[in-house]
Structures are given as C-alpha cells and as structure tokens.
Motif scaffolding. Structure first.
Motif, PDB file in Angstrom:
ATOM      1  N   MET A  71      23.137  35.123  40.759  1.00 55.45           N
ATOM      2  CA  MET A  71      24.148  36.143  41.016  1.00 55.45           C
ATOM      3  C   MET A  71      24.542  36.069  42.494  1.00 55.45           C
ATOM      4  O   MET A  71      23.696  36.155  43.374  1.00 55.45           O
ATOM      5  CB  MET A  71      23.620  37.545  40.689  1.00 55.45           C
ATOM      6  N   THR A  72      25.822  35.871  42.735  1.00 51.36           N
ATOM      7  CA  THR A  72      26.337  35.839  44.097  1.00 51.36           C
ATOM      8  C   THR A  72      27.168  37.083  44.342  1.00 51.36           C
ATOM      9  O   THR A  72      27.539  37.791  43.397  1.00 51.36           O
ATOM     10  CB  THR A  72      27.236  34.602  44.310  1.00 51.36           C
ATOM     11  N   LEU A  73      27.476  37.327  45.580  1.00 50.37           N
ATOM     12  CA  LEU A  73      28.332  38.468  45.903  1.00 50.37           C
ATOM     13  C   LEU A  73      29.693  38.301  45.224  1.00 50.37           C
ATOM     14  O   LEU A  73      30.238  39.266  44.685  1.00 50.37           O
ATOM     15  CB  LEU A  73      28.488  38.607  47.418  1.00 50.37           C
ATOM     16  N   GLU A  74      30.210  37.079  45.213  1.00 47.82           N
ATOM     17  CA  GLU A  74      31.505  36.833  44.565  1.00 47.82           C
ATOM     18  C   GLU A  74      31.456  37.186  43.084  1.00 47.82           C
ATOM     19  O   GLU A  74      32.363  37.827  42.557  1.00 47.82           O
ATOM     20  CB  GLU A  74      31.932  35.359  44.700  1.00 47.82           C
ATOM     21  N   LYS A  75      30.401  36.753  42.395  1.00 48.28           N
ATOM     22  CA  LYS A  75      30.267  37.061  40.970  1.00 48.28           C
ATOM     23  C   LYS A  75      30.083  38.564  40.746  1.00 48.28           C
ATOM     24  O   LYS A  75      30.619  39.119  39.787  1.00 48.28           O
ATOM     25  CB  LYS A  75      29.076  36.309  40.364  1.00 48.28           C
ATOM     26  N   ALA A  76      29.309  39.197  41.626  1.00 44.16           N
ATOM     27  CA  ALA A  76      29.076  40.637  41.496  1.00 44.16           C
ATOM     28  C   ALA A  76      30.388  41.410  41.615  1.00 44.16           C
ATOM     29  O   ALA A  76      30.629  42.359  40.868  1.00 44.16           O
ATOM     30  CB  ALA A  76      28.072  41.115  42.541  1.00 44.16           C
ATOM     31  N   VAL A  77      31.249  40.990  42.537  1.00 46.78           N
ATOM     32  CA  VAL A  77      32.554  41.650  42.692  1.00 46.78           C
ATOM     33  C   VAL A  77      33.390  41.452  41.429  1.00 46.78           C
ATOM     34  O   VAL A  77      34.010  42.395  40.933  1.00 46.78           O
ATOM     35  CB  VAL A  77      33.300  41.133  43.946  1.00 46.78           C
ATOM     36  N   GLN A  78      33.391  40.249  40.883  1.00 46.82           N
ATOM     37  CA  GLN A  78      34.137  39.993  39.638  1.00 46.82           C
ATOM     38  C   GLN A  78      33.633  40.873  38.506  1.00 46.82           C
ATOM     39  O   GLN A  78      34.427  41.438  37.747  1.00 46.82           O
ATOM     40  CB  GLN A  78      34.026  38.515  39.246  1.00 46.82           C
ATOM     41  N   GLU A  79      32.314  41.000  38.374  1.00 48.16           N
ATOM     42  CA  GLU A  79      31.730  41.838  37.322  1.00 48.16           C
ATOM     43  C   GLU A  79      32.078  43.310  37.543  1.00 48.16           C
ATOM     44  O   GLU A  79      32.407  44.022  36.591  1.00 48.16           O
ATOM     45  CB  GLU A  79      30.206  41.651  37.254  1.00 48.16           C
ATOM     46  N   ALA A  80      31.995  43.766  38.785  1.00 45.51           N
ATOM     47  CA  ALA A  80      32.314  45.166  39.097  1.00 45.51           C
ATOM     48  C   ALA A  80      33.762  45.482  38.742  1.00 45.51           C
ATOM     49  O   ALA A  80      34.057  46.545  38.179  1.00 45.51           O
ATOM     50  CB  ALA A  80      32.060  45.450  40.579  1.00 45.51           C
ATOM     51  N   LYS A  81      34.666  44.564  39.034  1.00 48.39           N
ATOM     52  CA  LYS A  81      36.090  44.792  38.773  1.00 48.39           C
ATOM     53  C   LYS A  81      36.409  44.800  37.276  1.00 48.39           C
ATOM     54  O   LYS A  81      37.452  45.304  36.886  1.00 48.39           O
ATOM     55  CB  LYS A  81      36.928  43.760  39.517  1.00 48.39           C
ATOM     56  N   LYS A  82      35.509  44.285  36.455  1.00 46.42           N
ATOM     57  CA  LYS A  82      35.714  44.353  35.006  1.00 46.42           C
ATOM     58  C   LYS A  82      35.592  45.783  34.502  1.00 46.42           C
ATOM     59  O   LYS A  82      36.240  46.157  33.532  1.00 46.42           O
ATOM     60  CB  LYS A  82      34.700  43.466  34.273  1.00 46.42           C
ATOM     61  N   VAL A  83      34.737  46.587  35.139  1.00 49.63           N
ATOM     62  CA  VAL A  83      34.538  47.967  34.676  1.00 49.63           C
ATOM     63  C   VAL A  83      35.308  48.988  35.512  1.00 49.63           C
ATOM     64  O   VAL A  83      35.606  50.078  35.035  1.00 49.63           O
ATOM     65  CB  VAL A  83      33.042  48.351  34.602  1.00 49.63           C
ATOM     66  N   VAL A  84      35.618  48.636  36.762  1.00 52.55           N
ATOM     67  CA  VAL A  84      36.399  49.520  37.633  1.00 52.55           C
ATOM     68  C   VAL A  84      37.392  48.642  38.395  1.00 52.55           C
ATOM     69  O   VAL A  84      37.066  48.105  39.454  1.00 52.55           O
ATOM     70  CB  VAL A  84      35.505  50.301  38.633  1.00 52.55           C
ATOM     71  N   PRO A  85      38.590  48.456  37.863  1.00 53.86           N
ATOM     72  CA  PRO A  85      39.572  47.636  38.570  1.00 53.86           C
ATOM     73  C   PRO A  85      39.935  48.272  39.916  1.00 53.86           C
ATOM     74  O   PRO A  85      40.148  49.475  39.995  1.00 53.86           O
ATOM     75  CB  PRO A  85      40.784  47.634  37.631  1.00 53.86           C
ATOM     76  N   ILE A 142      34.515  32.502  53.274  1.00 53.02           N
ATOM     77  CA  ILE A 142      33.248  32.543  54.010  1.00 53.02           C
ATOM     78  C   ILE A 142      32.139  31.862  53.210  1.00 53.02           C
ATOM     79  O   ILE A 142      31.332  31.111  53.760  1.00 53.02           O
ATOM     80  CB  ILE A 142      32.862  34.001  54.357  1.00 53.02           C
ATOM     81  N   ALA A 143      32.093  32.100  51.895  1.00 52.85           N
ATOM     82  CA  ALA A 143      31.076  31.475  51.051  1.00 52.85           C
ATOM     83  C   ALA A 143      31.196  29.951  51.092  1.00 52.85           C
ATOM     84  O   ALA A 143      30.186  29.242  51.079  1.00 52.85           O
ATOM     85  CB  ALA A 143      31.183  31.985  49.619  1.00 52.85           C
ATOM     86  N   ASP A 144      32.425  29.452  51.154  1.00 57.57           N
ATOM     87  CA  ASP A 144      32.649  28.006  51.233  1.00 57.57           C
ATOM     88  C   ASP A 144      32.323  27.450  52.618  1.00 57.57           C
ATOM     89  O   ASP A 144      31.960  26.289  52.756  1.00 57.57           O
ATOM     90  CB  ASP A 144      34.109  27.667  50.892  1.00 57.57           C
ATOM     91  N   HIS A 145      32.470  28.277  53.640  1.00 55.56           N
ATOM     92  CA  HIS A 145      32.345  27.836  55.033  1.00 55.56           C
ATOM     93  C   HIS A 145      30.913  27.859  55.557  1.00 55.56           C
ATOM     94  O   HIS A 145      30.555  27.052  56.406  1.00 55.56           O
ATOM     95  CB  HIS A 145      33.247  28.718  55.912  1.00 55.56           C
ATOM     96  N   TYR A 146      30.098  28.792  55.053  1.00 55.42           N
ATOM     97  CA  TYR A 146      28.733  28.960  55.555  1.00 55.42           C
ATOM     98  C   TYR A 146      27.710  28.685  54.465  1.00 55.42           C
ATOM     99  O   TYR A 146      27.837  29.179  53.353  1.00 55.42           O
ATOM    100  CB  TYR A 146      28.515  30.397  56.068  1.00 55.42           C
ATOM    101  N   PRO A 147      26.657  27.920  54.820  1.00 49.79           N
ATOM    102  CA  PRO A 147      25.572  27.751  53.848  1.00 49.79           C
ATOM    103  C   PRO A 147      24.769  29.043  53.766  1.00 49.79           C
ATOM    104  O   PRO A 147      24.743  29.824  54.706  1.00 49.79           O
ATOM    105  CB  PRO A 147      24.735  26.625  54.468  1.00 49.79           C
ATOM    106  N   GLY A 148      24.159  29.267  52.641  1.00 51.19           N
ATOM    107  CA  GLY A 148      23.343  30.459  52.495  1.00 51.19           C
ATOM    108  C   GLY A 148      23.909  31.401  51.452  1.00 51.19           C
ATOM    109  O   GLY A 148      24.687  30.992  50.585  1.00 51.19           O
ATOM    110  N   TYR A 149      23.523  32.670  51.565  1.00 47.84           N
ATOM    111  CA  TYR A 149      23.842  33.670  50.545  1.00 47.84           C
ATOM    112  C   TYR A 149      24.488  34.887  51.191  1.00 47.84           C
ATOM    113  O   TYR A 149      23.918  35.487  52.108  1.00 47.84           O
ATOM    114  CB  TYR A 149      22.558  34.096  49.814  1.00 47.84           C
ATOM    115  N   LEU A 150      25.666  35.246  50.702  1.00 43.28           N
ATOM    116  CA  LEU A 150      26.321  36.459  51.197  1.00 43.28           C
ATOM    117  C   LEU A 150      25.535  37.675  50.725  1.00 43.28           C
ATOM    118  O   LEU A 150      25.267  37.820  49.534  1.00 43.28           O
ATOM    119  CB  LEU A 150      27.752  36.554  50.674  1.00 43.28           C
ATOM    120  N   SER A 151      25.176  38.540  51.673  1.00 43.45           N
ATOM    121  CA  SER A 151      24.415  39.734  51.319  1.00 43.45           C
ATOM    122  C   SER A 151      25.195  41.015  51.571  1.00 43.45           C
ATOM    123  O   SER A 151      24.808  42.076  51.085  1.00 43.45           O
ATOM    124  CB  SER A 151      23.096  39.779  52.092  1.00 43.45           C
ATOM    125  N   SER A 152      26.301  40.924  52.325  1.00 43.59           N
ATOM    126  CA  SER A 152      27.100  42.132  52.555  1.00 43.59           C
ATOM    127  C   SER A 152      28.527  41.764  52.947  1.00 43.59           C
ATOM    128  O   SER A 152      28.802  40.663  53.426  1.00 43.59           O
ATOM    129  CB  SER A 152      26.472  43.017  53.641  1.00 43.59           C
TER     130      SER A 152
END
Length: 176
Positions: free
Chosen positions: A117-131, A45-55
């Motif tokens: 900070m993108t939603l994709e990066k936030a998910v990657q960071e979150a999974k570092k502390v809670v897989p 979706i991030a690749d398909h749509y311009p803008g910023y994923l918010s949810s």
C-alpha cells in the motif's frame, strides 16, 4: 446581560463557521489555479525520490502554495521533508532526519514498506468512497492499526478517510 452573552456567542459561532467555509473556498481556488495538482505532485515526488511517501500536505510559503512531503528512505535510514512549488514544480529538500534501526523496524514502517500500500494507492482508494481533492495524508499508527489518514476537500467541506495498510480498505470517517 445573559441574552447579550448568548447573542455574542451565537455571532462568534456563526462567524467561525463562515471563516471555515472561506478557508475551503480559498483552498479550492488555490488548487484550481495551481499548475500542478496535488495528485500530480504525489506521483512526481514518488517517481523522483526512492523510498516511501509517508505524508503529504499543502502549505503557504512566501504567499505561494507549496506541497510538503515526508519520505522514508530505509536504504539511507533517513526521513526527508521535501517541498514542491505548486506552480513551477521546483523541488527542494527542507529537512533530513536520521531514523534509528528500531524506528525502521517498527510495525508502522514495516507495514509501509511491506504491505504494497502506497500513499498514491491510499488516495485512490479514499477517493472511491469520498470523491474530492487531496488536501492532506499522513501515515498513522493507533491502537495497533496502521493506516493512512487522508483528508479530501469535497463540495461539502473537508472529509477524512482512513485506509488500512493491511487490507487496503477505505473507511470514511463520520463527523460528530
């Protein structure tokens, strides 16, 4: 009579906990069976749509699992709600809401657009502390702090992690 009420209340609490566990198991099975996994859908979706994923969220539509996305498009001053079928990958626009210039200038959206900070990066960071497996993500502003609230499905049930947009720091949310 009091003992009977306590027994009924106890059975209710046990059955509620069992159902919550059942929901986690059903969700895990649905994700395992999906042809497109949540993180893959986010990237697509991030690749398909311009803008910023918010949810991001997982829902059920006509008995099928779908992914729902909120996308902020500052160029057109709109927020899109986009849905993707988890098996076929079919994407469709569900809603398109106009955003005022005041909303787009708010701290919440300015940080989303300018922090890196993108939603994709936030998910990657979150999974570092809670897989775990991505279940939900939402951009939130609370008490002057703007963060992504990420919900992950782990072996021990669902867990939340917040990721601060300014620092990028993930913080696991403790259960009470």
């Amino acid at each position: 009579m009091r003992l009977l009420k306590e027994v009924i209340l106890g059975l209710f609490l046990v059955s509620t906990a069992a159902l919550a566990g059942q929901d986690d198991v059903v969700m895990q099975l649905a994700i395992e069976n999906a042809k497109i996994k949540p993180e893959q859908a986010v990237v697509k979706i991030a690749d398909h749509y311009p803008g910023y994923l918010s949810s991001f969220g997982i829902d059920d539509e006509d008995g099928k699992m779908v992914y729902e996305f909120g996308i902020i498009d500052p160029k057109d001053s709109v927020e899109l709600e986009v849905i993707m079928d988890a098996d076929s990958g079919k994407i469709w626009l569900d809603e398109k809401d106009a955003l005022s210039s005041k909303t787009l200038k708010s701290k919440k959206y300015q940080l989303l657009m300018n922090s890196g900070m993108t939603l994709e990066k936030a998910v990657q960071e979150a999974k570092k502390v809670v897989p775990g497996q991505l279940l939900e993500a939402e951009l939130v502003q609370e008490k002057g702090i703007v963060f992504f609230e990420i919900e992950l499905l782990t072996d021990r049930g669902d867990r939340k992690v917040i990721v601060d947009l300014q620092s990028g720091k993930p913080i696991p949310v403790t259960r009470r």
